[in-house]
Scaffold this motif. Structure first.
Motif, PDB file in Angstrom:
ATOM      1  N   GLN A   1       0.822  -1.190   0.000  1.00 53.06           N
ATOM      2  CA  GLN A   1       0.000   0.000   0.000  1.00 53.06           C
ATOM      3  C   GLN A   1       0.866   1.255   0.000  1.00 53.06           C
ATOM      4  OE1 GLN A   1      -2.820   0.100   3.153  1.00 53.06           O
ATOM      5  NE2 GLN A   1      -4.347  -1.045   2.004  1.00 53.06           N
ATOM      6  N   VAL A   2       0.265   2.352  -0.390  1.00 54.47           N
ATOM      7  CA  VAL A   2       0.956   3.624  -0.356  1.00 54.47           C
ATOM      8  C   VAL A   2      -0.008   4.687   0.135  1.00 54.47           C
ATOM      9  CG1 VAL A   2       0.429   4.114  -2.775  1.00 54.47           C
ATOM     10  CG2 VAL A   2       2.361   5.249  -1.685  1.00 54.47           C
ATOM     11  N   SER A  25       4.246   7.417   1.168  1.00 54.48           N
ATOM     12  CA  SER A  25       4.867   6.494   2.116  1.00 54.48           C
ATOM     13  C   SER A  25       5.154   5.175   1.413  1.00 54.48           C
ATOM     14  CB  SER A  25       3.939   6.256   3.297  1.00 54.48           C
ATOM     15  OG  SER A  25       2.771   5.593   2.844  1.00 54.48           O
ATOM     16  N   GLY A  26       5.924   4.344   2.046  1.00 47.91           N
ATOM     17  CA  GLY A  26       6.164   3.023   1.482  1.00 47.91           C
ATOM     18  C   GLY A  26       7.472   2.939   0.719  1.00 47.91           C
TER      19      GLY A  26
END
Length: 124
Positions: A1-2, A25-26
């Motif tokens: 996921q992001v 993010s990620g």
């Protein structure tokens, strides 16, 4: 996921410039095609620009071609939208979004992850 978080919106006069940023993010940011979309009051959300996972290809809506530039920095997990020669009709909430679909085939519904949006208002 992001997870995606936009910033940089605001109020600007017609003819002015703004730079929107989207922080992701990620660890797999470079796996995603990134896009910018916008939604004006009473209108449907529309495509603005997209950039391929390593930045080699970029697509633009006709309405912003030559005025907006999309870019990304995979080392910083960010994608930006540089907006010049802004017009009142550019007023909208701007969203960044991410998809794993190839940039040449991606449509809005292929984008799986969306930010919360940032308001851009262009005064005449």
């Amino acid at each position: 996921q992001v997870q995606l978080v936009e910033s940089g919106g605001g109020l600007v006069q017609a003819g002015g410039s703004l730079r929107l940023s989207c922080a992701a993010s990620g660890r797999t940011f470079s796996s995603y095609v990134m896009g910018w979309f916008r939604q004006a009051p009473g209108k449907e959300r529309e495509f603005v620009a997209a950039i391929s996972s390593y930045g080699g290809r970029a697509y633009y809506a006709d309405s912003v071609k030559g005025r907006f530039t999309i870019s990304r920095d995979n080392a910083k997990n960010t994608v930006s939208l540089h907006m010049n020669s802004l017009k009142p009709e550019d007023t909208a909430v701007y969203y960044c979004a991410a998809t794993t679909t190839d940039i040449a085939r991606a449509t809005m519904r292929d984008y799986d992850y969306w930010g919360q949006g940032t308001q851009v208002t262009v005064s005449s």
